[in-house]
Design a protein around this motif. Structure first.
Motif, PDB file in Angstrom:
ATOM      1  N   PRO A 108       0.747  -1.161   0.065  1.00 42.11           N
ATOM      2  CA  PRO A 108       0.187   0.009   0.053  1.00 42.11           C
ATOM      3  C   PRO A 108       0.964   1.180  -0.124  1.00 42.11           C
ATOM      4  O   PRO A 108       0.422   2.136  -0.670  1.00 42.11           O
ATOM      5  CB  PRO A 108      -0.835  -0.035   1.227  1.00 42.11           C
ATOM      6  N   ASN A 111       2.390   1.786  -3.381  1.00 45.28           N
ATOM      7  CA  ASN A 111       1.485   2.133  -4.630  1.00 45.28           C
ATOM      8  C   ASN A 111       0.590   3.588  -4.373  1.00 45.28           C
ATOM      9  O   ASN A 111       0.001   4.121  -5.497  1.00 45.28           O
ATOM     10  CB  ASN A 111       0.423   0.998  -4.419  1.00 45.28           C
ATOM     11  N   VAL A 112       0.800   4.202  -3.395  1.00 44.42           N
ATOM     12  CA  VAL A 112       0.268   5.575  -3.426  1.00 44.42           C
ATOM     13  C   VAL A 112       0.908   6.354  -4.375  1.00 44.42           C
ATOM     14  O   VAL A 112       0.477   7.235  -4.834  1.00 44.42           O
ATOM     15  CB  VAL A 112       0.480   6.286  -1.960  1.00 44.42           C
ATOM     16  N   THR A 114       2.948   4.951  -7.239  1.00 42.71           N
ATOM     17  CA  THR A 114       3.224   4.523  -8.356  1.00 42.71           C
ATOM     18  C   THR A 114       2.437   5.091  -9.595  1.00 42.71           C
ATOM     19  O   THR A 114       1.299   5.593  -9.170  1.00 42.71           O
ATOM     20  CB  THR A 114       3.098   3.103  -8.375  1.00 42.71           C
TER      21      THR A 114
ATOM     22  N   GLY B 357      -6.181  -3.373  -2.964  1.00 44.00           N
ATOM     23  CA  GLY B 357      -5.705  -2.577  -1.832  1.00 44.00           C
ATOM     24  C   GLY B 357      -4.308  -2.395  -1.880  1.00 44.00           C
ATOM     25  O   GLY B 357      -3.703  -1.323  -1.789  1.00 44.00           O
ATOM     26  N   ALA B 358      -3.391  -3.568  -1.870  1.00 41.24           N
ATOM     27  CA  ALA B 358      -2.042  -3.519  -1.711  1.00 41.24           C
ATOM     28  C   ALA B 358      -1.373  -3.399  -2.933  1.00 41.24           C
ATOM     29  O   ALA B 358      -0.226  -2.915  -2.844  1.00 41.24           O
ATOM     30  CB  ALA B 358      -1.619  -4.912  -0.817  1.00 41.24           C
ATOM     31  N   TYR B 360      -2.542  -2.591  -6.441  1.00 39.16           N
ATOM     32  CA  TYR B 360      -3.062  -1.716  -7.573  1.00 39.16           C
ATOM     33  C   TYR B 360      -2.330  -0.248  -7.191  1.00 39.16           C
ATOM     34  O   TYR B 360      -2.275   0.320  -6.138  1.00 39.16           O
ATOM     35  CB  TYR B 360      -4.711  -1.565  -7.564  1.00 39.16           C
ATOM     36  N   PRO B 361      -2.150   0.456  -8.338  1.00 36.70           N
ATOM     37  CA  PRO B 361      -1.552   1.808  -7.943  1.00 36.70           C
ATOM     38  C   PRO B 361      -2.661   2.734  -7.446  1.00 36.70           C
ATOM     39  O   PRO B 361      -3.905   2.488  -8.012  1.00 36.70           O
ATOM     40  CB  PRO B 361      -1.043   2.434  -9.494  1.00 36.70           C
ATOM     41  N   GLY B 362      -2.176   3.661  -6.743  1.00 29.27           N
ATOM     42  CA  GLY B 362      -3.293   4.432  -5.971  1.00 29.27           C
ATOM     43  C   GLY B 362      -4.350   5.033  -6.932  1.00 29.27           C
ATOM     44  O   GLY B 362      -5.474   5.283  -6.417  1.00 29.27           O
TER      45      GLY B 362
END
Lengths: 176, 451
Positions: A108, A111-112, A114, B357-358, B360-362
């Motif tokens: 998480p 991915n904020v 990316t 949730g973990a 995927y890109p935001g």
């Protein structure tokens, strides 16, 4: 019993050239991807725990870059890209030297920041993203708190998020 | 790592279990069972062992739905399934994503449900090896089974992959270390090459490490192809690698008896995406002029290949299959989950044994925060934080049996070792129930409409 230990890394690396200046912001390239510590913790299911924050909420940096930025192991840094910003711990990389590149294990936190651009090839661009790294005092959030702070799905008033109580390291739900 | 004494306190050993972690599907695990729980695993790597000896604190045990305050609330199975069926039946553009950590038997019901409601069925390939599958469609697929590579290969190349971190037993069980029929001395009979910008854990134990620049894959393979075809390389350095080294490597690759190339997400996640793999496959085609070379993608989940094979067999397309027009359709950039989410097209999202949730890109998760999400999984994860309906499934390969496909396309039947927790259900049962319930709603709608 824990399977996760902090990776073995040298304690302190000093700047080789004493005249080189410390810098406030570093322009770096961000890579994300899987890592054995992240994989083990994620698939065991311990994603709410502090352990997951310790393996995923970290940026593996070259010791020289850390010296330039003036951060030590487990200091917090803010990583910013065109797609967002996130606070993670800076950690000495096991794969150094790779000056100019940081690695954040997928999760998480990574991915904020990316890129969701797929360029019509279905796959988002998880690797090779330009970013800036700077020192910060903000804490690294636990997974549940991070999801709440970033995606705000069940929050009524967005401005209250920093004051909300932490969701903690255990599942929270109403039992029958 | 601290020393941990071996587990001696167990009731029975269940032999020949299959590991449900990565695409290696190691089928030689021994589970040590005590009181219906797995207390130890023999032969598994760190990843496999950690998954089998799961964290029970975060195990999803009961079905849950969100109440008005946005908090998850325990409910009975009927309520949760009805709620999920209602959401699916009422959806205009649903996506059913995941499937890679569940059995083919579950997918069978999933595909019928997808056809019924006109959903998009997609799996983790869409965020990992999707470009590899596109490249396979472009230029072919010179694949071999892992057993053949074990017995024959004298050069192993890992490119854009770090198996010591993501597939820890791959080198030990299938590629580099084991003794093969034609490679009686194992590791000593093979040359291990790693091509990776990072000095990864695999690179550290390789004979040759080629640390080309970031995003330099495409140029580097082209240079090797040029060298193989006897062309002069104009530049002194290509992708940060000296010309002489490229010539030497091309020569070495030409002069092996049997070479195997394994490629990972380092190729698919960078900017050139499927073009990298096009080029890697074409490089192999060139090498096959001289000697035998094969390649295998390093698939991440134990059944991610299974979904692609199953979908391609049933519907003609490997992933990102769209049923909204009543027939299967597949178009890159159009019917893939990330694109659908960033374009905000999807209105109900069901995730089966995956963790968007973990992973995927935001930008894509932001849309998930705006729509209802149904989760079928075994652990409380980042996706549970954004899920509206949670259905606890069971653990394939440990708590229930099922079929999966290894990274090279070999189907493996994964047997059951222990019973699942009483309040959980099989994934297959959940899918079948959802299908029946959605069918019922659709039948009622049709009956009302005909009046």
């Amino acid at each position: 019993m824990t399977y996760i230990e902090k990776p073995v890394v040298p304690k302190v690396v000093k700047l080789e050239e004493p005249t080189a200046k410390e810098r406030k912001i570093l322009n770096m390239m961000l890579n994300t991807g899987s890592d054995i510590y992240q994989g083990a913790c994620k698939k065991r299911g311990s994603t709410l725990k502090d352990e997951y924050r310790k393996v995923c909420g970290v940026a593996y940096m070259d010791p020289k870059d850390m010296a330039k930025l003036g951060v030590a192991n487990w200091d917090t840094v803010k990583v910013t890209t065109d797609w967002g910003e996130v606070v993670v711990c800076s950690v000495h990389s096991r794969d150094a030297p790779h000056e100019g590149t940081i690695f954040i294990p997928k999760g998480p936190w990574a991915n904020v920041i990316t890129s969701h651009e797929t360029y019509c090839c279905c796959d988002p661009t998880y690797k090779g993203i330009y970013c800036t790294v700077e020192k910060t005092d903000e804490p690294v959030l636990l997974m549940a708190d991070l999801m709440r702070a970033v995606y705000k799905k069940y929050v009524d008033d967005e401005e209250t998020i920093p004051e909300l109580e932490s969701l903690g390291e255990m599942p929270v739900y109403k039992k029958k | 790592m601290a020393y941990e004494p071996p587990v001696t306190d167990y009731d029975e050993i269940v032999e020949n279990g299959t590991c449900a972690f990565c695409g290696c599907n190691c089928d030689d695990l021994d589970f040590l069972v005590k009181d219906g729980h797995v207390v130890g695993v023999r032969h598994a790597c760190r990843l496999g062992a950690s998954k089998v000896m799961e964290d029970m604190d975060q195990r999803l045990m009961v079905p849950m739905i969100r109440d008005e305050t946005g908090e998850l609330m325990e409910v009975d199975w009927d309520t949760a399934l009805d709620k999920a069926a209602e959401l699916i039946a009422g959806a205009v553009r649903p996506i059913f994503y995941g499937w890679s950590e569940t059995s083919i038997e579950t997918m069978k019901h999933g595909i019928r449900l997808g056809e019924l409601v006109g959903a998009v069925l997609d799996n983790q390939a869409t965020i990992c090896h999707g470009p590899s599958l596109q490249a396979v469609q472009n230029v072919g697929y010179p694949i071999a089974t892992l057993g053949e590579i074990k017995n024959r290969a004298d050069m192993i190349v890992y490119t854009g992959s770090n198996p010591m971190n993501s597939h820890p037993r791959h080198l030990a069980r299938y590629s580099t270390f084991p003794r093969g029929w034609f490679r009686p001395r194992g590791r000593f009979d093979r040359t291990l090459v790693t091509m990776d910008p990072k000095y990864s854990d695999t690179a550290k134990m390789s004979d040759i490490w080629i640390g080309f620049e970031q995003n330099g894959d495409y140029g580097f393979y082209n240079a090797i192809r040029a060298a193989l075809r006897g062309k002069e390389i104009d530049q002194d350095y290509v992708s940060g690698i000296p010309k002489e080294d490229i010539m030497e490597l091309a020569e070495a690759m030409k002069n092996v008896q049997f070479g195997a190339l394994y490629f990972g997400l380092g190729l698919t996640h960078t900017l050139s995406k499927q073009r990298n793999i096009d080029m890697a496959i074409e490089m192999l085609a060139d090498l096959n002029e001289y000697t035998k070379w094969v390649l295998t993608p390093m698939r991440g989940h134990f059944n991610v290949n299974g979904f692609n094979i199953f979908m391609a067999f049933e519907m003609g397309f490997p992933y990102g299959v769209d049923f909204c027009r009543g027939y299967p359709r597949y178009m890159n950039g159009e019917t893939n989950t990330i694109d659908l989410l960033t374009r905000k097209e999807c209105d109900v999202f069901m995730v089966i044994a995956a963790d968007p949730g973990a992973h995927y890109p935001g930008g894509a998760v932001k849309h998930l925060a705006e729509i209802p999400v149904i989760q079928v999984d075994i652990h409380w994860g980042p996706s549970t934080e954004i899920a509206d309906v949670v259905l606890p499934g069971s653990f394939i390969g440990v708590e229930c049996a099922g079929t999966s496909y290894r990274m090279d396309g070999v189907p493996i039947y994964m047997k059951k070792a222990v019973d699942k927790p009483e309040t959980c259900r099989d994934d297959e049962w959940i899918m079948r129930e959802l299908l029946e319930r959605v069918q019922k709603i659709k039948d009622q709608e049709a009956a009302v409409a005909s009046k």
